[in-house]
Design an enzyme around this catalytic site. Structure first.
Site, PDB file in Angstrom:
ATOM      1  N   PHE A  13       0.853  -1.190   0.000  1.00  0.00           N
ATOM      2  CA  PHE A  13       0.000   0.000   0.000  1.00  0.00           C
ATOM      3  C   PHE A  13       0.885   1.235   0.000  1.00  0.00           C
ATOM      4  CE2 PHE A  13      -4.510   1.217   0.968  1.00  0.00           C
ATOM      5  CZ  PHE A  13      -5.097   0.202   0.270  1.00  0.00           C
TER       6      PHE A  13
ATOM      7  N   GLN B 249      -7.507  14.702   4.692  1.00  0.00           N
ATOM      8  CA  GLN B 249      -6.853  13.926   3.637  1.00  0.00           C
ATOM      9  C   GLN B 249      -7.627  13.948   2.320  1.00  0.00           C
ATOM     10  OE1 GLN B 249      -6.329   9.369   3.787  1.00  0.00           O
ATOM     11  NE2 GLN B 249      -4.283  10.223   3.771  1.00  0.00           N
TER      12      GLN B 249
ATOM     13  N   HIS C 109      -7.797  12.043  -1.101  1.00  0.00           N
ATOM     14  CA  HIS C 109      -7.347  10.801  -1.737  1.00  0.00           C
ATOM     15  C   HIS C 109      -7.128  11.118  -3.209  1.00  0.00           C
ATOM     16  CE1 HIS C 109      -7.209   6.696  -3.117  1.00  0.00           C
ATOM     17  NE2 HIS C 109      -7.297   6.251  -1.880  1.00  0.00           N
TER      18      HIS C 109
ATOM     19  N   LEU D 227     -14.668   6.297  -4.468  1.00  0.00           N
ATOM     20  CA  LEU D 227     -13.247   6.015  -4.336  1.00  0.00           C
ATOM     21  C   LEU D 227     -12.800   4.861  -5.222  1.00  0.00           C
ATOM     22  CD1 LEU D 227     -10.682   6.570  -2.502  1.00  0.00           C
ATOM     23  CD2 LEU D 227     -11.356   4.452  -1.387  1.00  0.00           C
TER      24      LEU D 227
ATOM     25  N   GLU E 281      -6.670   2.595  -3.396  1.00  0.00           N
ATOM     26  CA  GLU E 281      -5.227   2.623  -3.561  1.00  0.00           C
ATOM     27  C   GLU E 281      -4.683   1.275  -4.025  1.00  0.00           C
ATOM     28  OE1 GLU E 281      -3.477   5.215  -0.831  1.00  0.00           O
ATOM     29  OE2 GLU E 281      -1.888   3.830  -0.292  1.00  0.00           O
TER      30      GLU E 281
ATOM     31  N   ARG F 222      -0.542   9.705   0.144  1.00  0.00           N
ATOM     32  CA  ARG F 222      -1.679  10.366  -0.502  1.00  0.00           C
ATOM     33  C   ARG F 222      -1.546  11.872  -0.591  1.00  0.00           C
ATOM     34  NH1 ARG F 222      -6.360   6.676   2.391  1.00  0.00           N
ATOM     35  NH2 ARG F 222      -5.829   4.834   1.177  1.00  0.00           N
TER      36      ARG F 222
ATOM     37  N   HIS G  12     -11.327  12.676   1.739  1.00  0.00           N
ATOM     38  CA  HIS G  12     -11.472  11.273   2.059  1.00  0.00           C
ATOM     39  C   HIS G  12     -11.496  10.990   3.551  1.00  0.00           C
ATOM     40  CE1 HIS G  12     -11.168   7.019   1.486  1.00  0.00           C
ATOM     41  NE2 HIS G  12      -9.987   6.921   2.025  1.00  0.00           N
TER      42      HIS G  12
ATOM     43  N   ARG H  83      -2.587  10.374   6.985  1.00  0.00           N
ATOM     44  CA  ARG H  83      -2.768   8.967   7.318  1.00  0.00           C
ATOM     45  C   ARG H  83      -2.303   8.093   6.159  1.00  0.00           C
ATOM     46  NH1 ARG H  83      -6.924   4.949   6.146  1.00  0.00           N
ATOM     47  NH2 ARG H  83      -8.008   6.487   4.886  1.00  0.00           N
TER      48      ARG H  83
HETATM   49  C1  LIG Z   1     -14.497   4.992   0.388  1.00  0.00           C
HETATM   50  C2  LIG Z   1     -13.577   4.776   1.548  1.00  0.00           C
HETATM   51  C3  LIG Z   1     -12.594   3.801   1.491  1.00  0.00           C
HETATM   52  C4  LIG Z   1     -11.750   3.575   2.569  1.00  0.00           C
HETATM   53  N1  LIG Z   1     -10.800   2.604   2.467  1.00  0.00           N
HETATM   54  C5  LIG Z   1      -9.989   2.369   3.520  1.00  0.00           C
HETATM   55  C6  LIG Z   1      -9.012   1.337   3.463  1.00  0.00           C
HETATM   56  O1  LIG Z   1      -8.874   0.641   2.467  1.00  0.00           O
HETATM   57  N2  LIG Z   1      -8.229   1.117   4.529  1.00  0.00           N
HETATM   58  C7  LIG Z   1      -8.364   1.864   5.672  1.00  0.00           C
HETATM   59  O2  LIG Z   1      -7.636   1.604   6.611  1.00  0.00           O
HETATM   60  N3  LIG Z   1      -9.286   2.843   5.757  1.00  0.00           N
HETATM   61  C8  LIG Z   1     -10.095   3.120   4.716  1.00  0.00           C
HETATM   62  N4  LIG Z   1     -11.027   4.122   4.808  1.00  0.00           N
HETATM   63  C9  LIG Z   1     -11.199   4.847   6.058  1.00  0.00           C
HETATM   64  C10 LIG Z   1     -12.020   4.052   7.038  1.00  0.00           C
HETATM   65  O3  LIG Z   1     -12.957   3.262   6.362  1.00  0.00           O
HETATM   66  C11 LIG Z   1     -12.801   4.923   7.989  1.00  0.00           C
HETATM   67  O4  LIG Z   1     -11.955   5.830   8.573  1.00  0.00           O
HETATM   68  C12 LIG Z   1     -13.421   4.096   9.085  1.00  0.00           C
HETATM   69  O5  LIG Z   1     -14.212   3.102   8.518  1.00  0.00           O
HETATM   70  C13 LIG Z   1     -14.243   4.877  10.051  1.00  0.00           C
HETATM   71  O6  LIG Z   1     -14.871   3.984  10.950  1.00  0.00           O
HETATM   72  P1  LIG Z   1     -15.604   4.460  12.249  1.00  0.00           P
HETATM   73  O7  LIG Z   1     -15.995   3.256  12.988  1.00  0.00           O
HETATM   74  O8  LIG Z   1     -14.785   5.465  12.945  1.00  0.00           O
HETATM   75  O9  LIG Z   1     -16.880   5.228  11.713  1.00  0.00           O
HETATM   76  P2  LIG Z   1     -18.071   4.810  10.724  1.00  0.00           P
HETATM   77  O10 LIG Z   1     -17.913   3.481  10.151  1.00  0.00           O
HETATM   78  O11 LIG Z   1     -18.233   5.962   9.809  1.00  0.00           O
HETATM   79  O12 LIG Z   1     -19.297   4.726  11.693  1.00  0.00           O
HETATM   80  C14 LIG Z   1     -19.883   5.841  12.296  1.00  0.00           C
HETATM   81  C15 LIG Z   1     -21.034   5.369  13.124  1.00  0.00           C
HETATM   82  O13 LIG Z   1     -21.518   6.415  13.936  1.00  0.00           O
HETATM   83  C16 LIG Z   1     -22.906   6.495  13.847  1.00  0.00           C
HETATM   84  N5  LIG Z   1     -23.283   7.882  14.103  1.00  0.00           N
HETATM   85  C17 LIG Z   1     -22.748   8.997  13.559  1.00  0.00           C
HETATM   86  N6  LIG Z   1     -23.369  10.080  14.038  1.00  0.00           N
HETATM   87  C18 LIG Z   1     -24.302   9.646  14.913  1.00  0.00           C
HETATM   88  C19 LIG Z   1     -25.275  10.297  15.726  1.00  0.00           C
HETATM   89  N7  LIG Z   1     -25.415  11.619  15.754  1.00  0.00           N
HETATM   90  N8  LIG Z   1     -26.094   9.530  16.480  1.00  0.00           N
HETATM   91  C20 LIG Z   1     -25.989   8.180  16.470  1.00  0.00           C
HETATM   92  N9  LIG Z   1     -25.083   7.538  15.720  1.00  0.00           N
HETATM   93  C21 LIG Z   1     -24.261   8.268  14.959  1.00  0.00           C
HETATM   94  C22 LIG Z   1     -23.228   6.013  12.478  1.00  0.00           C
HETATM   95  O14 LIG Z   1     -24.529   5.541  12.419  1.00  0.00           O
HETATM   96  C23 LIG Z   1     -22.214   4.909  12.312  1.00  0.00           C
HETATM   97  O15 LIG Z   1     -22.712   3.723  12.863  1.00  0.00           O
HETATM   98  C24 LIG Z   1     -11.877   4.364   3.724  1.00  0.00           C
HETATM   99  C25 LIG Z   1     -12.851   5.343   3.790  1.00  0.00           C
HETATM  100  C26 LIG Z   1     -13.675   5.575   2.707  1.00  0.00           C
HETATM  101  C27 LIG Z   1     -14.685   6.668   2.800  1.00  0.00           C
END
Ligand SMILES: Cc1cc2nc3c(=O)[nH]c(=O)nc-3n(C[C@H](O)[C@H](O)[C@H](O)COP(=O)(O)OP(=O)(O)OC[C@H]3O[C@@H](n4cnc5c(N)ncnc54)[C@H](O)[C@@H]3O)c2cc1C
Ligand code: SF4
Ligand code: F3S
Ligand code: FES
Lengths: 578, 138, 262, 116
Positions: free
Chosen positions: A115, A229, A231, A241, A244, A284, A352, A387
Site C-alpha cells: 500500500f 486527507q 485521496h 473512491l 489505492e 496520498r 477522504h 494517514r
Molecule cells: C471509500 C472509503 C474507502 C476507505 N478505504 C480504507 C481502506 O482501504 N483502509 C483503511 O484503513 N481505511 C479506509 N477508509 C477509512 C475508514 O474506512 C474509515 O476511517 C473508518 O471506517 C471509520 O470507521 P468508524 O468506525 O470510525 O466510523 P463509521 O464506520 O463511519 O461509523 C460511524 C457510526 O456512527 C454512527 N453515528 C454517527 N453520528 C451519529 C449520531 N449523531 N447519532 C448516532 N449515531 C451516529 C453512524 O450511524 C455509524 O454507525 C476508507 C474510507 C472511505 C470513505
C-alpha cells in the site's frame, strides 16, 4: 430515562469493536450501541483496500512504525504509534478468528498486499471489499454477546455532562420521533469522520462529524483538525473512491500526455513494476498535491466535472483485475460506464479522511471524565499530518478494543447518574420538541446553507491554503452559523423525520468546519496534508505540536498547542522514491 | 385519502399493502413462475395417460387398438399438443435451475453454471434420442 | 491555487434541459391511512441516479419526503426501493435508463411501510440474528497459534454468500415472503449458508434447528426472483437449493442409520 | 439430532420426479401422443411392445417414471395452492389430497405393471 453502564455512540468498525471489548472483558456491564443507521450501513462498509499489520517474517514493527510516523510528517505521537503497530497483528488475527474472509495465499495463510507509503507489504485484504467484510463480521459477531444492546436508527443530539463528567446522551428514535435521555456511566463516541463538510468526497451521507461536534460542544478540544486527507483517485462527479490497491497492484497515474507525471514531483523514477514507497505508491498527500501542480501546468484533462487525470490498470490484465479488484471494476462499469480492463479510469483528488478529531489520550479517554472516543471521530494521534492508507481500519480495531476496555474499567468504578442529568435531558428533549413544531415554516432552505458551507470549505481548506482564503471562509462559516438559526423546515412529522436530522447534522458540520478553518489558519507552516502557499515549509520549531481547537460560544475557537510525543524517531525529511 | 386517521405519537401506524389473491397476474415474472408450477399438472396428467395406455396394453391387442384409436381423436391430439408445450417448459426450466442445486468442482475450480445446465440439456437430448431409437427399432 | 472547480454537489451538475416526472409513494401516518402518489418534476442530469433525483426533491422541492440512503456506491444497502415495479438500489439505477418516464418510486414490497419510502425491517434483523451468523466452534484456537488456514478454494466455497449487503431487495422480490411473513427468507438463509460452508465453522447443526424447518428452507418454492434482483450476485436461491439437497441427504442418513446421528 | 420436518422426504420425491419427467416425458408424449397417432411414425407391433414392456428393467423404469411424476405433481401443486390461491389454512386437507392422490396413482401403477 433509560440507562446503561456504557453507551457507545456509533455502530461502525470502532463502535462495534469497542462493544465487543466491553462484553468480553467486563461481561457484567451492560453496554448499548446507539447508531443513527443500522450498524451494517455504517461507513466502514465502503472501505476497500485493506488493513495494515505486520505479519510477514521480513517485516518488523519498527518498519510499520517508521512508515506511519514519516507518512504522518512526524506529527503522530510515537508512543501511540508503537502501541498501535504492536497490537495490530493480534487484532487482525482476532478478525480472522471471528470469520473475516481475508484473502489467502495458496497454502491457506493470510495474504498481504503493498500500500502507499509502506516499505513492506503488510496490508491484509478481503478482495477489495475489506471494510465491508470487516464491518459485517464485527456486526454479526457482536450479535452473539448478550450484554450488547442496540438502539438502531437512534440519532444522538447531545452529550449530558454534569459534575464534570459525561453521563449519557439524548437521542431521537427516528421511527417514532420520541426524544429520549439515555444515562450512562461512560460514553464512547465512535461516530466516524466528517467528509460531508466538503462538497466532493468519498464519504457517505452520514459522515457529518456528529460526534466531533457533540464533544466540541461539551467543551472537549478537537485535535489537529486542519489535517484533511485528499485521496488522489476518486471518480469525478460521484467522488466514489477507486482504492489505492489499484496502484499497489501496479496501476499508473497518467496526465493528458499519457506521462507518469509523479516522477516530476520527487516521488522516484518510473519502473514498470510497482516499487514500494515510490511513484504511485507514495503517500496520498504528496500525490494529491502533485495533481494540483499538474493542473496548474495545464497538463490535466478537462471533463464535465472538472479536471482529471487517468488511472491506467489495463496492463494488469482481466484476471488480476477480476480476482483482486473486482469491486473497482464493478464501480467503474456501474457508475462511469467504463471497463478498466480496456479503458483508462478518470480520477481526481477527493476529500477522504479526517486525521484530526476528538482529543484523546492513548487509551481513548478525552479530557472530559466519562467521555471516550475512537475511530475516525477521534484523534489519538497515530495519523499525524497524513494517514497512510490501510492504517485506519486497523486503528478502528486497536483503539476500539482499547477504548472499550478503558471505558469498562472506568464505568465499573462509577456510581449511577445524578439528578441534574435528568433535568438536562428534559431540557434537550424540550429543545428538539420545539424544532418539530417549527416544521412547515418559512425561511431559507437547508440546501442553501449547505452549499455555502461547501463553497467556503473548498475555497478555504482545499489541498493548498492561504491566510486570505482561510479568513474569508471562516467569516463565511460564521455567517452561516447565524443563518442556520432561521432555516425553513417543511416537515413537522415525528415519524422518520429525516429533514430534522439533516438540519441538526448541518449544524454539526458548521461547528466542525469552524474548527478546521481556525486550526488551519493558525498553523503557519506546511506539513503533510496541510499545505500553505504562504508558508510552504515545515516548521518544527513552532509546530511540531498538535493543535487543539476549543469552542468559544459566539466567537472563533481558541487554538492551543500540545507537543508531539517523540520516542525513537527524531523528525527527519520525508523521502519517497529514493 | 381517508378522513381522521388514528395516530398516537410514538407509535407509528405502519401501512401494510395487502397481497391480492391473484398477486401473480400483476407481474410477468410472477405469472411465469405460476406457469412453471402448473406444468406439474401436465406432467402428472400425461403420466396418467401413459399408465392407461400400459393398462390397455396389458388387456390385450383389441383393448390396445381401441386405446390407440382414442389417441387419434382430434381432442386427444390437441390436448397432447398443449401438454407437449407445458412439459417442454417444465424440462427447460428444470434444467436451467439445476445449477442452483449443484455445486461441482473440478481441479479446484467451480464448474460454471452454464456448463452444468448445458450438460443437463445434453442428457435430455441424448435420452430423447435413445427413446426414439428404441421405439423405431423395437 | 486550490482545486476550485470540484463539482460533487450532485445538484450542481450540468442538466440536459429535459425533465422527468417522478411519481413517489407517500405515506404519512399522522395524516393518512392510505398511501398516495405525489408527482414531482425533476430536471434530467446525465449521470444522475434515481437517488440523486430524490435528493433533488428533498433539497429543493419538498423537504418532507423521507427515505434512507448513505453510501451512494451500492455497498451500504440502505437505498433499496421499487423503481417502476422492480426492486432496485436507487443509487445504482440511472435516471437516463428510465426515460422518458414517468418513474414510479415506491417502498420495497412485502414490508410494512413506516413512512413514505422507509420500510420496517426489524423482522429481518431478528431473523438474521436467529441463524447465529458468527463462527461457532467446539474449541477456539488461541490467537497465539495464528490463523486458521483456509485455502483460496475453501474461501471460494462461501465467498459468494458472504457478499450480501442486507439490502432486502430479495425479500421484496420473493412472493413467498410476501405471503408468509414467517419465512426466514433468501438473504438470511444465504448468510447461514455462508457460515456453514466456511471451513472454520462447526455450527451447521445449530443453524439447522432454525433452517431445516417449515418456515426455513422448506418454505421456498424456488421462485428464483431473489437471485434475479440481487445487486451483489449472492444467488440466495442457490444457497437455499443447496441447503435443501444437503438437508435431504442428512434426512435419509438419519433414517437409514439412526445410530450415526447425534 | 431430531428432525423437525418430513419435508425432505416429499422434496426428494418431487426432485426425482421432476428430473425423470424432464428427461423422459416430452419425448414419450411426443411419440405416443402425437407422432404415432398422426402417422408420422409407424406404430410398433403389439407383441413387440408388450415384450419390451415386460422386461424387468422396463417395468422398473415405467413404475418410477409414472409414480414419481405423480409425486412431483403432488408436491408442486400443493405449494401452488398454498401460494397461488393463498390456501395455506387448508394445509392438512391439501396435503392429504395431493400426496394421497399420488399414492393411489402409485398403487395403480404397481398393480398395472405387475399384471402386465
Ligand atoms: C471509500 C472509503 C474507502 C476507505 N478505504 C480504507 C481502506 O482501504 N483502509 C483503511 O484503513 N481505511 C479506509 N477508509 C477509512 C475508514 O474506512 C474509515 O476511517 C473508518 O471506517 C471509520 O470507521 P468508524 O468506525 O470510525 O466510523 P463509521 O464506520 O463511519 O461509523 C460511524 C457510526 O456512527 C454512527 N453515528 C454517527 N453520528 C451519529 C449520531 N449523531 N447519532 C448516532 N449515531 C451516529 C453512524 O450511524 C455509524 O454507525 C476508507 C474510507 C472511505 C470513505
Ligand atoms: S442476497 Fe442480494 S438482494 Fe438479498 S439482501 Fe443480500 S445483497 Fe440484497
Ligand atoms: S424468490 Fe423466494 S421462493 Fe425461494 S428462490 Fe428466492 S426465496
Ligand atoms: S446508498 Fe448505499 S447502497 Fe445505495
Amino acid at each position: 430515562m433509560l440507562s446503561h453502564d456504557i453507551l457507545i455512540v456509533g455502530g461502525g468498525g470502532a463502535g462495534l469493536r469497542a462493544a465487543i471489548a466491553v462484553a468480553e472483558t467486563h461481561p457484567a456491564l451492560n453496554v448499548a450501541v446507539v447508531s443513527k443507521v443500522y450498524p451494517m450501513r455504517s461507513h466502514t462498509v465502503s472501505a476497500e483496500g485493506g488493513a495494515a499489520a505486520v505479519i510477514s517474517p521480513d517485516d518488523s514493527l519498527d518498519d510499520h512504525a517508521y512508515d506511519t510516523i514519516s507518512g504522518g510528517d512526524w506529527l503522530p505521537d510515537q508512543d501511540a504509534v508503537e502501541a498501535f503497530v504492536k497490537e495490530a497483528p493480534r487484532e487482525l488475527l482476532q478478525m480472522e478468528h471471528w470469520g473475516c474472509p481475508w484473502s489467502r495465499q495458496p497454502d491457506g495463510s493470510v495474504a498481504v498486499r503493498p500500500f502507499g507509503g509502506m516499505k513492506i507489504e503488510r496490508t491484509w485484504y478481503a478482495s477489495d471489499k475489506t471494510g465491508f467484510h470487516m464491518l459485517h463480521t464485527l456486526f454479526q459477531t457482536s450479535l452473539k454477546y448478550d450484554p450488547i444492546q442496540r438502539y438502531d436508527e437512534w440519532f444522538v443530539t447531545k452529550l449530558l455532562v454534569d459534575d464534570g463528567r459525561c453521563q449519557g446522551v439524548v437521542a431521537i428514535d427516528l421511527a417514532t420521533g420520541r426524544v429520549q435521555g439515555i444515562g450512562a456511566k461512560a460514553v464512547i463516541v465512535c461516530t466516524g469522520g466528517c467528509g460531508k463538510v466538503f462538497p466532493f468526497t468519498t464519504n457517505a451521507n452520514i459522515k457529518n462529524g456528529d460526534g466531533m461536534a457533540l464533544a466540541y460542544r461539551a467543551g472537549v478540544p478537537l485535535k489537529d483538525m486542519e489535517f484533511v486527507q485528499y485521496h488522489p483517485t476518486g471518480l469525478p462527479f460521484t467522488g466514489i473512491l477507486i482504492t489505492e490497491a489499484t496502484r499497489s497492484e501496479g496501476g499508473h497515474l497518467l496526465n493528458k500526455d499519457g506521462y507518469r507525471y509523479l516522477q516530476d514531483y520527487d516521488l522516484g523514477t518510473p519502473e514498470p513494476r510497482p516499487v514500494l514507497r515510490s511513484m504511485e505508491l507514495g503517500p496520498r498527500d504528496r500525490l494529491s498535491q502533485a495533481f494540483v501542480k499538474e493542473q496548474e501546468k495545464g497538463r490535466t484533462l478537462q471533463g464535465p466535472y472538472g479536471d482529471y487525470v487517468n488511472l491506467d490498470i489495463r496492463h494488469l490484465g482481466e484476471k488480476i483485475i477480476n480476482s483482486k479488484l473486482p469491486f473497482v471494476r464493478e464501480l467503474c462499469l456501474k457508475y462511469e460506464n467504463i471497463d478498466p480492463v480496456k479503458e483508462l479510469i478518470p480520477v481526481r483528488p477527493v476529500v477522504h479522511y479526517m486525521m484530526g478529531g476528538i482529543h484523546t489520550d492513548i487509551m481513548g479517554a478525552t479530557p472530559l471524565a466519562g467521555l471516550f472516543a475512537a475511530g475516525e471521530a477521534a484523534c489519538v494521534s497515530i495519523n499525524g499530518a497524513n494517514r497512510l492508507g490501510s492504517n485506519s481500519l486497523t486503528e478502528l480495531l486497536v483503539f476500539g478494543a482499547r477504548v472499550g476496555k478503558a471505558a469498562a474499567e472506568y464505568a465499573a468504578r462509577q456510581k449511577g447518574n445524578g439528578t441534574a442529568v435528568a433535568a438536562q435531558a428534559a431540557e434537550e428533549v424540550e429543545r428538539i420538541e420545539r424544532q418539530y413544531r417549527s416544521g412547515g415554516g418559512k425561511g431559507e432552505r437547508m440546501a442553501e446553507i449547505r452549499r455555502g458551507m461547501h463553497t467556503a470549505m473548498e475555497s478555504g481548506a482545499g489541498i493548498y491554503r492561504s491566510h486570505a482564503a482561510l479568513q474569508k471562509s471562516a467569516q463565511e462559516i460564521s455567517n452561516l452559523q447565524n443563518r442556520i438559526q432561521g432555516i425553513r423546515l417543511d416537515d413537522s412529522s415525528r415519524t422518520f423525520n429525516t429533514e430534522l436530522v439533516a438540519a441538526i447534522e448541518l449544524s454539526y458540520m458548521l461547528d466542525v468546519a469552524e474548527a478546521i478553518l481556525a486550526s488551519a489558519s493558525q498553523r503557519t507552516e506546511s506539513r503533510g496534508s496541510h499545505q500553505r502557499t504562504d508558508y510552504p515549509d515545515r516548521d518544527d520549531d513552532d509546530f511540531l505540536a498538535h493543535s487543539l481547537a476549543v469552542r468559544q460560544p459566539g466567537a472563533a475557537p481558541a487554538i492551543e498547542y500540545q507537543p508531539v510525543t517523540i520516542t525513537r524517531w527524531p523528525p527527519g525529511e520525508r523521502v519517497y522514491g529514493r | 385519502m381517508s378522513a381522521n386517521p388514528q395516530h398516537t405519537p410514538y407509535h407509528p401506524r405502519w401501512y401494510r399493502a395487502p397481497m391480492p389473491i391473484f398477486w401473480w397476474v400483476r407481474r410477468w415474472i410472477h405469472a411465469r413462475f405460476i406457469l412453471r408450477e402448473l406444468t406439474s399438472i401436465f406432467v402428472a396428467g400425461y403420466a396418467l395417460v401413459y399408465l392407461l395406455q400400459l393398462r390397455a396394453l396389458g388387456m390385450g391387442p383389441e383393448a390396445y387398438g381401441r386405446f390407440l384409436e382414442l389417441l387419434q381423436s382430434p381432442l386427444s391430439i390437441s390436448l397432447h399438443g398443449i401438454s407437449l408445450v407445458f412439459v417442454m417448459y417444465h424440462s427447460i426450466t428444470w434444467f436451467n435451475l439445476a445449477p442452483r442445486a449443484l455445486s461441482l468442482r473440478l481441479g479446484g475450480r467451480r464448474v460454471p453454471d452454464k456448463v452444468i445446465a448445458g450438460l443437463n440439456f445434453a442428457a435430455w437430448a441424448g435420452m430423447s434420442a435413445a427413446l426414439l431409437w428404441v421405439t423405431l427399432t423395437g | 491555487m486550490a482545486v476550485e472547480s470540484l463539482a460533487g454537489n450532485v445538484s450542481e451538475t450540468p442538466a440536459t434541459g429535459q425533465t422527468v416526472t417522478l411519481e413517489v409513494f407517500r405515506y404519512r401516518p399522522e395524516e393518512e391511512t392510505e398511501p398516495v402518489y405525489q408527482a414531482y418534476e425533476v430536471p434530467v442530469h446525465k449521470d444522475w441516479v434515481v437517488l440523486d433525483a430524490l435528493n433533488h426533491i428533498k433539497d429543493h422541492l419538498d423537504g418532507t419526503l423521507s427515505y434512507r440512503w448513505s453510501c451512494r456506491m451500492g455497498v451500504c444497502g440502505s437505498c433499496g426501493m421499487m423503481v417502476n415495479g422492480d426492486a432496485r438500489l436507487t443509487c445504482a439505477t440511472f435516471v437516463e435508463s428510465l426515460l422518458p418516464g414517468p418513474i414510479r418510486v415506491e417502498p420495497l414490497e412485502n414490508f410494512p411501510v413506516v413512512r413514505d419510502l422507509v420500510i420496517e425491517m426489524t423482522d429481518f434483523m431478528e431473523k438474521l440474528e436467529s441463524v447465529k451468523p458468527w463462527i461457532i466452534r467446539d474449541e477456539e484456537k488461541p490467537l497465539e497459534d495464528g490463523e486458521y488456514l483456509q485455502t483460496p478454494a475453501q474461501l471460494a466455497d462461501f465467498e459468494q454468500f458472504s457478499m450480501c449487503i442486507n439490502c432486502l431487495l430479495c425479500y421484496a422480490a420473493c412472493p413467498v415472503y410476501g405471503l408468509e411473513p414467517g419465512f426466514t427468507g433468501p438473504a438470511v438463509i444465504a448468510l447461514a449458508q455462508r457460515y456453514n460452508l466456511d471451513s472454520r465453522d462447526q455450527g451447521a447443526g445449530e443453524r439447522n434447528a432454525v433452517l431445516d424447518t417449515d418456515e426455513g428452507i422448506w418454505q421456498c418454492t424456488l421462485v428464483g426472483e431473489c437471485s434475479e434482483v440481487c445487486p451483489k450476485d449472492v444467488d440466495p436461491a442457490a444457497a437455499i437449493q443447496r441447503y435443501k439437497v444437503s438437508s435431504t441427504l442428512q434426512w435419509y442418513r438419519n433414517l437409514l442409520m439412526p445410530w450415526s446421528s447425534k | 439430532m431430531m428432525k423437525r420436518t418430513i419435508e425432505p422426504f416429499w422434496w426428494s420425491l418431487f426432485g426425482a420426479g421432476g428430473t425423470l419427467a424432464a428427461l423422459f416425458i416430452p419425448i414419450t408424449l411426443f411419440i405416443n401422443g402425437l407422432a404415432i397417432p398422426l402417422g408420422w411414425l409407424a406404430a410398433p407391433d403389439y407383441e413387440n411392445v408388450l415384450q419390451m414392456a415386460r422386461h424387468p428393467l422396463a417395468r422398473t423404469y415405467l413404475f418410477l417414471l409414472i409414480s414419481l411424476s405423480f409425486y412431483h405433481w403432488a408436491h408442486r401443486f400443493r405449494f401452488t395452492l398454498y401460494d397461488g390461491l393463498q390456501l395455506k389454512h387448508l394445509n392438512l386437507l391439501i396435503a392429504v389430497i395431493c400426496y394421497g392422490g399420488a399414492t393411489v396413482g402409485t398403487v395403480a401403477a404397481a398393480y398395472t405393471l405387475i399384471n402386465l
